[in-house]
Design a protein around this motif. Structure first.
Motif, mmCIF file in Angstrom:
data_model
loop_
_atom_site.group_PDB
_atom_site.id
_atom_site.type_symbol
_atom_site.label_atom_id
_atom_site.label_comp_id
_atom_site.label_asym_id
_atom_site.label_seq_id
_atom_site.Cartn_x
_atom_site.Cartn_y
_atom_site.Cartn_z
ATOM 1 N N HIS A 8 0.825 -1.205 0.000
ATOM 2 C CA HIS A 8 0.000 0.000 0.000
ATOM 3 C C HIS A 8 0.863 1.261 0.000
ATOM 4 C CE1 HIS A 8 -3.072 -2.863 1.713
ATOM 5 N NE2 HIS A 8 -3.762 -2.281 0.727
ATOM 6 N N TRP A 9 1.923 1.256 0.830
ATOM 7 C CA TRP A 9 2.803 2.432 0.894
ATOM 8 C C TRP A 9 3.527 2.648 -0.430
ATOM 9 C CZ3 TRP A 9 1.813 5.993 4.130
ATOM 10 C CH2 TRP A 9 1.348 5.710 5.404
ATOM 11 N N LEU A 10 3.915 1.580 -1.114
ATOM 12 C CA LEU A 10 4.575 1.728 -2.420
ATOM 13 C C LEU A 10 3.629 2.327 -3.455
ATOM 14 C CD1 LEU A 10 6.683 -1.557 -2.628
ATOM 15 C CD2 LEU A 10 7.491 0.776 -2.250
ATOM 16 N N ILE A 11 2.378 1.911 -3.428
ATOM 17 C CA ILE A 11 1.388 2.484 -4.359
ATOM 18 C C ILE A 11 1.189 3.968 -4.069
ATOM 19 C CG2 ILE A 11 -1.036 2.423 -5.030
ATOM 20 C CD1 ILE A 11 -0.901 -0.642 -4.617
ATOM 21 N N VAL A 12 1.092 4.337 -2.794
ATOM 22 C CA VAL A 12 0.948 5.741 -2.422
ATOM 23 C C VAL A 12 2.165 6.541 -2.882
ATOM 24 C CG1 VAL A 12 0.826 7.329 -0.449
ATOM 25 C CG2 VAL A 12 -0.599 5.272 -0.493
ATOM 26 N N LEU A 13 3.353 5.999 -2.711
ATOM 27 C CA LEU A 13 4.582 6.675 -3.132
ATOM 28 C C LEU A 13 4.602 6.895 -4.644
ATOM 29 C CD1 LEU A 13 7.402 7.788 -2.449
ATOM 30 C CD2 LEU A 13 8.270 5.462 -2.735
ATOM 31 N N VAL A 14 4.225 5.902 -5.416
ATOM 32 C CA VAL A 14 4.188 6.035 -6.871
ATOM 33 C C VAL A 14 3.183 7.103 -7.292
ATOM 34 C CG1 VAL A 14 3.562 4.826 -9.003
ATOM 35 C CG2 VAL A 14 5.022 3.704 -7.323
ATOM 36 N N ILE A 15 2.030 7.132 -6.662
ATOM 37 C CA ILE A 15 1.011 8.143 -6.997
ATOM 38 C C ILE A 15 1.514 9.544 -6.668
ATOM 39 C CG2 ILE A 15 -1.290 8.991 -6.394
ATOM 40 C CD1 ILE A 15 -2.127 6.044 -6.110
ATOM 41 N N VAL A 16 2.174 9.699 -5.519
ATOM 42 C CA VAL A 16 2.727 11.008 -5.145
ATOM 43 C C VAL A 16 3.787 11.443 -6.141
ATOM 44 C CG1 VAL A 16 4.125 12.181 -3.387
ATOM 45 C CG2 VAL A 16 2.157 10.828 -2.707
ATOM 46 N N LEU A 17 4.645 10.524 -6.562
ATOM 47 C CA LEU A 17 5.674 10.860 -7.556
ATOM 48 C C LEU A 17 5.053 11.260 -8.888
ATOM 49 C CD1 LEU A 17 8.404 8.138 -6.876
ATOM 50 C CD2 LEU A 17 8.569 10.604 -6.482
ATOM 51 N N LEU A 18 3.979 10.583 -9.296
ATOM 52 C CA LEU A 18 3.319 10.929 -10.554
ATOM 53 C C LEU A 18 2.633 12.294 -10.474
ATOM 54 C CD1 LEU A 18 1.738 7.500 -11.577
ATOM 55 C CD2 LEU A 18 3.662 8.677 -12.663
ATOM 56 N N VAL A 19 2.041 12.598 -9.339
ATOM 57 C CA VAL A 19 1.310 13.860 -9.201
ATOM 58 C C VAL A 19 2.271 15.047 -9.084
ATOM 59 C CG1 VAL A 19 -0.218 15.174 -7.665
ATOM 60 C CG2 VAL A 19 -0.742 12.800 -8.225
ATOM 61 N N LYS A 23 11.216 16.584 -9.289
ATOM 62 C CA LYS A 23 11.850 17.889 -9.085
ATOM 63 C C LYS A 23 11.153 18.672 -7.976
ATOM 64 C CE LYS A 23 13.505 21.955 -11.470
ATOM 65 N NZ LYS A 23 13.602 22.675 -12.728
ATOM 66 N N LYS A 24 9.840 18.688 -7.967
ATOM 67 C CA LYS A 24 9.098 19.410 -6.922
ATOM 68 C C LYS A 24 9.330 18.768 -5.556
ATOM 69 C CE LYS A 24 5.374 21.502 -9.549
ATOM 70 N NZ LYS A 24 3.923 21.611 -9.704
ATOM 71 N N LEU A 25 9.372 17.454 -5.517
ATOM 72 C CA LEU A 25 9.608 16.778 -4.235
ATOM 73 C C LEU A 25 11.021 17.041 -3.730
ATOM 74 C CD1 LEU A 25 7.801 13.364 -4.754
ATOM 75 C CD2 LEU A 25 7.057 15.298 -3.381
ATOM 76 N N ARG A 26 11.999 17.088 -4.643
ATOM 77 C CA ARG A 26 13.383 17.371 -4.258
ATOM 78 C C ARG A 26 13.479 18.797 -3.704
ATOM 79 N NH1 ARG A 26 16.515 15.038 -8.246
ATOM 80 N NH2 ARG A 26 15.436 16.427 -9.671
ATOM 81 N N ASN A 27 12.810 19.753 -4.368
ATOM 82 C CA ASN A 27 12.822 21.138 -3.880
ATOM 83 C C ASN A 27 12.122 21.261 -2.534
ATOM 84 O OD1 ASN A 27 14.179 21.964 -6.169
ATOM 85 N ND2 ASN A 27 12.337 22.687 -7.208
ATOM 86 N N ALA A 28 11.024 20.565 -2.378
ATOM 87 C CA ALA A 28 10.300 20.604 -1.104
ATOM 88 C C ALA A 28 11.151 20.007 0.013
ATOM 89 C CB ALA A 28 8.981 19.863 -1.221
ATOM 90 N N GLY A 30 14.463 19.939 0.113
ATOM 91 C CA GLY A 30 15.532 20.895 0.400
ATOM 92 C C GLY A 30 15.038 22.075 1.217
ATOM 93 N N ASP A 31 13.841 22.561 0.898
ATOM 94 C CA ASP A 31 13.262 23.669 1.656
ATOM 95 C C ASP A 31 12.972 23.259 3.095
ATOM 96 O OD1 ASP A 31 13.387 25.231 -0.609
ATOM 97 O OD2 ASP A 31 11.259 24.980 -1.115
ATOM 98 N N LEU A 32 12.461 22.053 3.268
ATOM 99 C CA LEU A 32 12.173 21.563 4.606
ATOM 100 C C LEU A 32 13.463 21.408 5.416
ATOM 101 C CD1 LEU A 32 10.075 20.498 6.625
ATOM 102 C CD2 LEU A 32 10.437 18.244 5.662
ATOM 103 N N GLY A 33 14.500 20.869 4.788
ATOM 104 C CA GLY A 33 15.782 20.721 5.466
ATOM 105 C C GLY A 33 16.378 22.063 5.856
#
Length: 76
Positions: A8-19, A23-28, A30-33
């Motif tokens: 289930h977690w892998l499916i959620v991860l794939v959906i988040v990556l597709l949405v 690049k946006k996740l990497r920037n987010a 970095g901003d959080l860090g």
């Protein structure tokens, strides 16, 4: 039914990556860090004072003496 398995977690991860895309996740990430790093630095500065030294009693504003502000007939 209450817990999610690894699949289930892998499916959620794939959906988040597709949405959002990588690049946006990497920037987010970095901003959080950066925000966490700035927060930690601010906490350290707050503990040691603004100039790096601990606050002392000499930094406190002077307190008016009650007897000095009273008129001579009010003093006991």
């Amino acid at each position: 039914m209450g817990s999610l398995s690894i699949g289930h977690w892998l499916i959620v991860l794939v959906i988040v990556l597709l949405v959002f895309g990588t690049k946006k996740l990497r920037n987010a990430g970095g901003d959080l860090g950066g925000a966490i790093k700035n927060f930690k630095n601010a906490m350290r500065e707050g503990e040691s004072g603004v100039d790096g030294s601990s606050p002392t009693r000499a930094d406190a504003p002077p307190v008016a003496d009650d007897k000095a502000t009273q008129s001579p007939d009010q003093r006991s």
